[in-house]
Design a protein around this motif. Structure first.
Motif, PDB file in Angstrom:
ATOM      1  N   LYS A  20      -4.199  -3.702  -0.276  1.00  0.00           N
ATOM      2  CA  LYS A  20      -3.223  -4.752   0.031  1.00  0.00           C
ATOM      3  C   LYS A  20      -3.910  -5.943   0.722  1.00  0.00           C
ATOM      4  O   LYS A  20      -3.539  -7.099   0.516  1.00  0.00           O
ATOM      5  N   TYR A  66      -3.561  -4.069  -8.247  1.00  0.00           N
ATOM      6  CA  TYR A  66      -2.181  -3.619  -8.482  1.00  0.00           C
ATOM      7  C   TYR A  66      -2.168  -2.255  -9.175  1.00  0.00           C
ATOM      8  O   TYR A  66      -1.317  -1.407  -8.886  1.00  0.00           O
ATOM      9  N   GLY A  69      -0.535   1.033  -7.680  1.00  0.00           N
ATOM     10  CA  GLY A  69       0.440   1.788  -8.472  1.00  0.00           C
ATOM     11  C   GLY A  69       0.039   3.245  -8.613  1.00  0.00           C
ATOM     12  O   GLY A  69       0.890   4.146  -8.558  1.00  0.00           O
ATOM     13  N   LEU A 122       4.481  -1.984  -9.570  1.00  0.00           N
ATOM     14  CA  LEU A 122       3.115  -2.447  -9.311  1.00  0.00           C
ATOM     15  C   LEU A 122       2.338  -2.636 -10.613  1.00  0.00           C
ATOM     16  O   LEU A 122       1.579  -3.600 -10.757  1.00  0.00           O
TER      17      LEU A 122
END
Length: 622
Positions: A45, A59, A63, A78
């Motif tokens: 993140k 991403y 996910g 995601l």
């Protein structure tokens, strides 16, 4: 002036490169494989704020973390975000394809996975191949076959890479060929003797093998592989997890707990690790501690799997209303595609314990649809009811034994009283009467307890018969035992008409099996006792069925212990029926009855139970 311009351009270029730099994710991928999901998520993140070139990959791994945490809705979002950043993101197409396979939407999954594979043909990125293979491994036989193609191609293009061998191990494990899975994992070790994940996967494989074989050697081998992993990397968290699970199976709970705590510590209190620890506590039957751990996790976050585990823990603690509420929330939030058979089975147990049998049966059926191996649910429930009914019967027998002892003691006081009266010791005699009355009152209490326990047993047998019938309905193949178990539970619950019908079904499987006829005669007796409105001969159809099977046999060939008494009983019933077919006790037909009695005499001339008929008919014939 020119120098100033060049300096500004250089600053712009540096700024551009700083904003759009490619982030090296290898360390984060390693964290995910070490099951340090929260730590990996936090780092991933953080990268997004830098607007890196490979944001789509970030991403994807975010996910993947959510997928592994069973937060499938978030995982799907995601993967979509990754595709939004880069429309042809190979990893995110693979991730989204995996979600479609998980949802059973194969027509949507294949184009995405094939596009990801085609786009990766030039780069041959091993992480993309792994993502595609993992997606296919979620499916059925056809999809698993596609995974094999990907993994073999990956192995052929990079034969020294241990990772394809690891995933081929997963492939063969799913195919139910553990020996080939073992072979692939051994190849991984040959290629990279210090590759720790291979040893952990081998330990997991041996764990599965031990679960199937119930033999100690696979577990011992599992320990050796887990220890080898720890020798290579003492801080490799998954090795502690699998070793803890091995200890748990061997019921070495203290060691198992130590390993699981170490696992949670090394993953820095990772959410999934903590949930796994709560699951471990549940499996080690520490239900209150499992619940406490879940409540501690709830302060930070709540996942669907936590609702499941909470409901199951509460159920084990006997807090069925709270358990039902937790599972109601779980079923509301968790799509049916992602539920497992155990979810429905536990919910069925809760409903059944609350007396809602019809609704419980619906959930048991759902469990069987999820996992056909759980067709034994009904049989297992019936067995539990049978054990409980026998306990109640044993309590009834104990109460009756105590009743008899109390009556004997009361009689002893009566005898003492009489002796004292004879001996003119009247004061002592009078003292015996209250003692007698106490024992009689006590005997009455034991009698009431006996009747209470017999009633409880009959009620439990009725529940057993309900699930014996369910077990018979789903049995494949149906055996004689299915029928006799059902019929016996019906008989013990005083459902005599139902038991008689079930025993008839049993005889359709094997006509010369004596037990059904024995119980049918007993059912007929009780049915006749209860019938106050007609003169029906409930035993006559039983007798006719017995004689169809053995009536024409040579008496000397009949089994003396079971079959011969059965045939004699059938002939006796027919003799009685022939004598008084109307059942009114007025129009006796000795001639018809004596024909049956002659058959009895041919088998056992001393058969005492027809003596009254013989004497009566002899008197009539004089």
């Amino acid at each position: 002036m020119l120098k100033r311009v060049l300096t500004c351009l250089a600053a712009i270029v540096l700024l551009f490169e700083g904003v759009y730099a490619q982030v090296d994710l290898s360390g984060d991928i390693a964290l995910i494989r070490e099951e340090k999901l929260d730590e990996a998520e936090q780092k991933l993140k953080g990268y997004l704020g830098q607007k890196p070139k490979n944001a789509d990959e970030i991403y994807y791994y975010l996910g993947l973390i959510k997928y592994q945490q069973e937060n499938y809705d978030e995982a799907r979002k995601l993967f979509d975000l990754g595709i939004g950043v880069k429309s042809r993101s190979q990893l995110c197409m693979a991730g989204k394809g995996r979600m479609f396979i998980k949802d059973g939407k194969l027509a949507d999954a294949y184009p995405l996975l094939q596009a990801a594979d085609l786009a990766n043909a030039k780069e041959k990125n091993s992480e993309v191949y792994i993502a595609i293979a993992e997606a296919y491994l979620e499916g059925g036989p056809a999809e698993i076959g596609e995974a094999k193609k990907i993994l073999y191609g990956m192995r052929d293009s990079d034969p020294e890479n241990p990772i394809p061998y690891i995933y081929l191990g997963t492939y063969y494990k799913k195919q139910g060929v553990p020996e080939l899975a073992l072979e692939e994992l051994e190849k991984a070790i040959q290629k990279a003797p210090t590759y720790v994940p291979a040893y952990v996967f081998l330990a997991e494989l041996k764990y599965d093998e031990g679960m199937l074989s119930k033999q100690p050697e696979p577990f011992n081998a599992g320990f050796r592989y887990a220890q080898k992993a720890l020798d290579l990397n003492a801080n490799y968290a998954p090795a502690y997890r699998i070793r803890g699970e091995l200890y748990l199976l061997l019921k070495e709970f203290v060691k198992a707990k130590e390993d699981y705590r170490k696992y949670v510590s090394l993953t820095q209190n990772d959410l999934k690790a903590r949930i796994r620890y709560a699951s471990f506590l549940f499996l080690s039957e520490e239900y209150a501690e499992a619940l406490n751990e879940l409540q501690a996790i709830e302060k930070d976050t709540v996942t669907n799997v936590m609702y499941r585990l909470k409901g199951m823990s509460l159920n084990k603690l006997g807090r069925t209303q709270e358990a039902r509420a937790a599972l109601d929330t779980y079923f509301t939030k968790q799509p049916e595609t992602y539920t497992i058979a155990l979810d429905y089975e536990v919910y069925g147990d809760i409903l059944r314990n609350q007396g809602d049998f019809d609704k419980a049966d619906e959930y048991y059926q759902k469990a069987i649809l999820k996992n056909t191996d759980r067709a034994s649910i009904f049989e297992e429930i019936a067995v539990k009811y049978n054990a409980a009914a026998k306990e109640a019967e044993a309590a009834a027998k104990a109460a009756d034994k105590s009743r008899i002892a109390a009556l004997k003691q009361a009689q002893a006081h009566v005898d003492a009283y009489n002796q004292y009266v004879r001996d003119k010791n009247n004061d002592a005699a009078l003292a015996e009467l209250p003692k007698r009355d106490e024992q009689i009152a006590l005997a009455d209490q034991f009698k009431a307890e006996k009747e209470k326990q017999e009633g409880i047993a009959a009620g439990i047998y009725a529940n057993e018969s309900h699930y014996r019938r369910k077990a018979l309905d789903v049995a494949e193949p149906v055996s004689m035992k299915h029928y006799t178990d059902l019929a016996f539970s019906q008989y013990r619950s005083k459902q005599y008409e139902a038991a008689n019908k079930t025993y008839i079904e049993a005889s359709a499987l094997k006509a010369d099996y004596a037990v059904p006829y024995q119980y049918r005669f007993q059912c007929a007796y009780y049915m006749e006792q209860a019938d106050t409105t007609s003169n029906s001969w409930f035993a006559k159809p039983v007798a006719e069925d017995v004689l169809k099977v053995w009536g024409s046999a040579d008496p000397s060939t009949l089994d003396a212990k079971v079959v011969r008494p059965l045939v004699l009983t059938a002939l006796e019933v027919m003799a009685n029926y022939a004598l008084d077919a109307d059942g009114d006790g007025q129009n006796f037909d000795c001639a018809a009855s004596l024909q049956w009695i002659a058959k009895i005499d041919a088998i056992d001339p001393a058969y005492a139970r027809i003596k009254n008929i013989k004497d009566y008919c002899s008197e009539q014939n004089r």
